[in-house]
Write an enzyme that holds these catalytic residues in place. Structure first.
Site, PDB file in Angstrom:
ATOM      1  N   SER A  95       0.690  -1.102  -0.583  1.00 17.80           N
ATOM      2  CA  SER A  95      -0.539   0.343  -0.102  1.00 17.80           C
ATOM      3  C   SER A  95       0.946   1.329   0.153  1.00 17.80           C
ATOM      4  CB  SER A  95      -0.909  -0.329   1.045  1.00 17.80           C
ATOM      5  OG  SER A  95      -0.394   0.311   2.701  1.00 17.80           O
ATOM      6  N   LYS A 138      -6.228   4.476   9.082  1.00 17.44           N
ATOM      7  CA  LYS A 138      -5.694   5.104   8.211  1.00 17.44           C
ATOM      8  C   LYS A 138      -5.227   6.478   8.182  1.00 17.44           C
ATOM      9  CE  LYS A 138      -3.348   1.751   4.822  1.00 17.44           C
ATOM     10  NZ  LYS A 138      -3.128   1.248   3.561  1.00 17.44           N
TER      11      LYS A 138
END
Ligand SMILES: [Ca+2]
Ligand SMILES: [Ca+2]
Ligand SMILES: [Ca+2]
Ligand SMILES: [Ca+2]
Ligand SMILES: [Ca+2]
Ligand SMILES: [Ca+2]
Ligand SMILES: [Ca+2]
Ligand SMILES: [Ca+2]
Ligand SMILES: [Ca+2]
Ligand SMILES: [Ca+2]
Ligand SMILES: [Ca+2]
Ligand SMILES: [Ca+2]
Lengths: 192, 192, 192, 192, 192, 192
Positions: A95, A138
């Protein structure tokens, strides 16, 4: 304080978003160039998937060099080092792919990266952006670090409504399918 | 006696601080140059994190060579060896990062390192200094070895008051956020 | 008989002292040069610490080449092989460091090593000599092999009185802190 | 039949003696040269000790090239392959050292090896010959294969009387301490 | 259908015989050349013994290049790839040695291999052919695949009468001790 | 949406078919070229068999370069990267062999790949196409992703009738034995 947004836009550094067992966090990707012969050095206790992701980001940049305003033969004169502090903390997964590409392009063009932008997304060799996990955590980590704008893969659009409203209101979410869109947001005056 | 402060400032050697299960200790980082082609040799039973930390310190120095007064192409003519005695004792962790950078810069510029200074801190590729552990134990070790000044990361400022008063009074603690500050303290007449 | 002192001083060979579960022993370090490109070849079932110790000795010699009377660019024209017979016996530890340095310097300068001298000590990159273990057993082994002089690290001075009197009387113990002192003893006419 | 003495002296092949759990055996060491750049290729399911022994034999030959009548720079123009049939049988230990050296020297000088000679002994970098195990079993294997002369290390002299008398009478035992002596016996007209 | 004899003689392909837990089978060895620098690439899930066997076959061919009508420096201009389909099936052992040598020589000379010939045998560096196992099962596999001629090592002559009579009558068995004999059979108009 | 057929024919990308424990799926093979020296970079968490398959496809392309309209020395000026998203998902097996060859040839010739075609088959060094598993599941995955044409190995013809009729009617199945046939279908205007 390390882990907080920088106070100036910088060259060769981009903010990634990580998702650990203890919640979301930001991680800075640093890139430096040295006179050399095209070696790619990867440090920061990176797992195999993250190393392959860095290699994919690097090949993307190399294959699009001209288009991105980068000297085509930069690899003949430079070694490239990608480092992810903090060096004792294991990191893995695909990611950070787009973040590594942004930091690389910034270092190679000399154009600064917007310091208030955090980003997360898998990169493919053609510059497509694939979905990732942990959008909620996140986002919390990005908010805590003082970031203002979050770049997410288009296929993660559906996950934004899982972010608590109070956090969501303090952040701008931008979704993308290609590296071109990422660069338009993250790097000022990109010409790609 | 090995493990005691040197009696003269030296080139290519810097005092690090270690933190083991049996307490704090000093460890000297030695750097030597030989005619060669830019190979980085790392010895002293170093773990992977410490090796990556050395590589990060090396890339920091290479990318800032001109600024630091180092010939930009030194890597084309020299091999660099970083050794940490005692060779049978396993060592790991990122906290010798700034010490390795100082020893490298000293070896490459020929400027001596202050022999009464001990230092501990993770280095990033841009030369930022990140916090480390074991401030109390490392301070005791530094004191025992006869050091006078301790360089610590700014983010470890809060740990200084854990050092016993008697020790604290015999030491000067200086906290830093960047390698520039480290060099101003550790290397006399630094021009960076 | 293998394991006994040679009958003539030789070039590229030095007597080390080993300490095994069955007592002390001598081991000869052999160095040969061949036309080549600076490769360092290490054989004799050496463990990682001993290999790193060889590398450290090699870098010490390379960085001091001019001072030692060795052509600065020897590594461009030669491969260096360090071998420790007996090839099936595992060996490890840093204590053959100074012996490997002596054998290397002898091979590179063509000056013979004193065949009646045995030596043991860890070497650092700067040529400092650090303490080792097994002084008593190594002395017994040296005596058995017919050696006359033993070079020990200064920090092992305190261990000499553990050697049985009868053995001690047949041996001269010389203690050292630097490779310079080692060379003055082991290599005739050293100009280091 | 494979495993029997050849019917003609050959270049680049020498007879070694092996000692396995099922008794003694001969093994042929084959060496071939190809245009190349000095690579040493080792095949035949060799263990680490045997590979290091091959490397030691190779360095011995390289460092004595001129003395042995071999062009000093042969390694710049040739790759060297040492193979020990039978490829599926694991082999290890240092005792084929002198056999590998003989096969190498034969291949590099074009001088044939005596086909009726078997040999066993560890080689050191200086060409000393160290003792090995299994003299009795190896002698039986050599006899069975039709060999006439056995080269043994001097330090194995004491083991010859363990070989059954009937076998001993059909074999000539020659003991040696150096490669020079080995070559005088095994290679016709050696000028070493 | 894959696994059946080809309908035309081809260059760079030879039929080997394999012996698995479920019986005998044929396997084709394919060799291709590309512009390159002498790299030997081995694929097809080959075990270590089979890889070493390929390397041995390759060195045999390189060392006999002139004799075989191959340009002595082909390795400076070509990479050589040896592949054994089917890529997911593990393969090992030395018995494809002569088949790999035949496929290599065919690719390098441009001379086709007889498509009705199957072969099995260990190769040595000098081109000797050593015995292998599974003659009965391999013969059945060869017959099933439509092959007509089987090349076997001389030392396997005794195993031919274990092949069922009905199969034996449909096959011609030729036994050999050297690669020269293999080439006379397998490659038309070989001048070896 | 990632995993759906592209909306335009593209260069350097081809659709493979995968077969996982949770059913069939498509996977895109991406190839990029960068200025370089012929390195082959493989990423996407590929297992050993899949890596060897990529190498086999690469050698096939290199050995047929002229025939395929590719500059014979492209490897001297380019590094080749083959990536298979999604980077965190392990992939293995030989069945993407022909897909990797198609993507490579497209990247090297600049000719686009038909975006509505999916393909599966093991490739050999000579360009033969060998059978694979999971035809039924792969067909379902291809249909779900919107593909129209499926290329299968000739030896898998018998498996087509296992695909549910409703799916089979929405797909065109083409079976092949050689890469030439694959290229005629997948790459427009191929001159192979
Ligand atoms: Ca953190
Ligand atoms: Ca949702
Ligand atoms: Ca200590
Ligand atoms: Ca505190
Ligand atoms: Ca001994
Ligand atoms: Ca004492
Ligand atoms: Ca045998
Ligand atoms: Ca006896
Ligand atoms: Ca088969
Ligand atoms: Ca029989
Ligand atoms: Ca998928
Ligand atoms: Ca069917």
């Amino acid at each position: 304080r390390y882990g907080q947004a920088d106070t100036e836009d910088q060259v060769g550094v981009a903010n990634g978003l990580a998702y650990t067992t203890v919640g979301g966090d930001t991680l800075q990707i640093e890139v430096s160039l040295s006179p050399g012969k095209g070696k790619l050095i990867l440090t920061g206790k990176l797992g195999d998937v993250m190393k392959e992701s860095a290699q994919t980001a690097f090949s993307y940049v190399r294959s699009k060099a001209t288009e991105l305003g980068i000297e085509a033969n930069f690899h003949e004169h430079h070694d490239i080092h990608i480092h992810v502090p903090e060096g004792a903390v294991p990191k893995d997964g695909p990611s950070a792919g787009i973040t590594m590409a942004v930091a690389l392009i910034s270092a190679l063009t000399g154009r600064p990266v917007r310091r208030d932008v955090g980003m997360t997304g898998e990169i493919t060799l053609r510059g497509r952006v694939l979905p990732i996990g942990g959008v909620k955590e996140k986002s919390l980590g990005a908010h805590r670090a003082g970031l203002k704008t979050i770049i997410l893969p288009k296929d993660n659009e559906k996950d934004i409504d899982d972010v608590p409203k109070s956090i969501r209101e303090g952040l701008t979410f931008l979704t993308v399918s290609t590296m071109d869109e990422v660069l338009d947001i993250a790097i000022g005056g990109s010409n790609k």
